[in-house]
Design a protein around this motif. Structure first.
Motif, short mmCIF file in Angstrom:
data_model
loop_
_atom_site.label_atom_id
_atom_site.label_comp_id
_atom_site.label_asym_id
_atom_site.label_seq_id
_atom_site.Cartn_x
_atom_site.Cartn_y
_atom_site.Cartn_z
N ALA A 2 0.84 -1.19 0.00
CA ALA A 2 0.00 0.00 0.00
C ALA A 2 0.87 1.24 0.00
N ILE A 3 0.39 2.28 -0.65
CA ILE A 3 1.09 3.55 -0.66
C ILE A 3 0.79 4.24 0.66
N LEU A 58 7.97 6.57 -6.45
CA LEU A 58 8.73 5.35 -6.72
C LEU A 58 7.99 4.13 -6.16
N GLU A 59 7.46 4.26 -4.96
CA GLU A 59 6.70 3.16 -4.37
C GLU A 59 5.46 2.84 -5.21
N SER A 63 4.76 -0.69 -7.03
CA SER A 63 3.65 -1.51 -6.55
C SER A 63 2.52 -1.67 -7.56
N THR A 64 2.36 -0.71 -8.47
CA THR A 64 1.26 -0.79 -9.45
C THR A 64 1.70 -1.19 -10.84
N GLY A 65 2.98 -0.99 -11.17
CA GLY A 65 3.46 -1.27 -12.52
C GLY A 65 3.12 -0.17 -13.51
N TRP A 78 1.87 12.45 -9.41
CA TRP A 78 1.31 12.52 -10.75
C TRP A 78 1.40 11.14 -11.39
N LYS A 79 0.26 10.58 -11.70
CA LYS A 79 0.20 9.31 -12.42
C LYS A 79 0.20 9.65 -13.91
#
Length: 146
Positions: A2-3, A58-59, A63-65, A78-79
């Motif tokens: 989890a973030i 970075l996390e 964690s999500t790819g 920012w995604k």
């Protein structure tokens, strides 16, 4: 994973051999809490963009790819591609020798929208010297639009 607001990465090692040759991910964030991220297309190798990541970015990326960055101008996580649809699906993450920069190899969902200008790369201009001035030209050698 989890973030969270809690750092998840080990602190950089004071021992250069451990930092440079060890097997632990120990990002060396700068004074602003950032590492530089170079981003290339996983298939062609073309440089797409350079951005910055804090520990949360970075996390989230790991964690999500999907690539996440820290926007210095917006001062927020920012995604990449969240609004444009040009999500960057991470194929490989590398770290440099002293772990103060990362290299993401990505597949872009909408390559034509990698750059906010509607181009496939943020590096679409070339610096040229015409003998009197340094100029910026497009990749074909023509003067860039003003």
């Amino acid at each position: 994973m989890a973030i969270s607001d809690k750092p998840v990465f080990d602190r950089p090692s004071a021992d250069p051999s451990e930092q440079e040759e060890g097997t632990r991910l120990r990002p060396r964030f700068d004074a602003d809490g950032l590492v530089t991220a170079a981003v290339t297309d996983h298939a062609s190798g073309e440089l797409l963009m350079v951005a910055h990541m804090n520990d949360q970015a970075l996390e989230a990326t790991l964690s999500t790819g999907v690539a996440h960055y820290w926007s210095r101008s917006r001062n927020r996580l920012w995604k990449k591609g969240e609004t444009s649809g040009a999500l960057q699906n991470v194929r490989e993450v590398r770290v440099d020798c002293d772990q103060d920069a990362v290299w993401l190899k990505v597949a872009v969902a909408k390559p034509e929208d990698t750059c906010h200008t509607g181009r496939t790369t943020c590096f679409y201009r070339v610096v040229a010297d015409d003998g009197r001035n340094l100029t910026v030209r497009d990749r074909t050698g023509h003067p860039a639009a003003s």
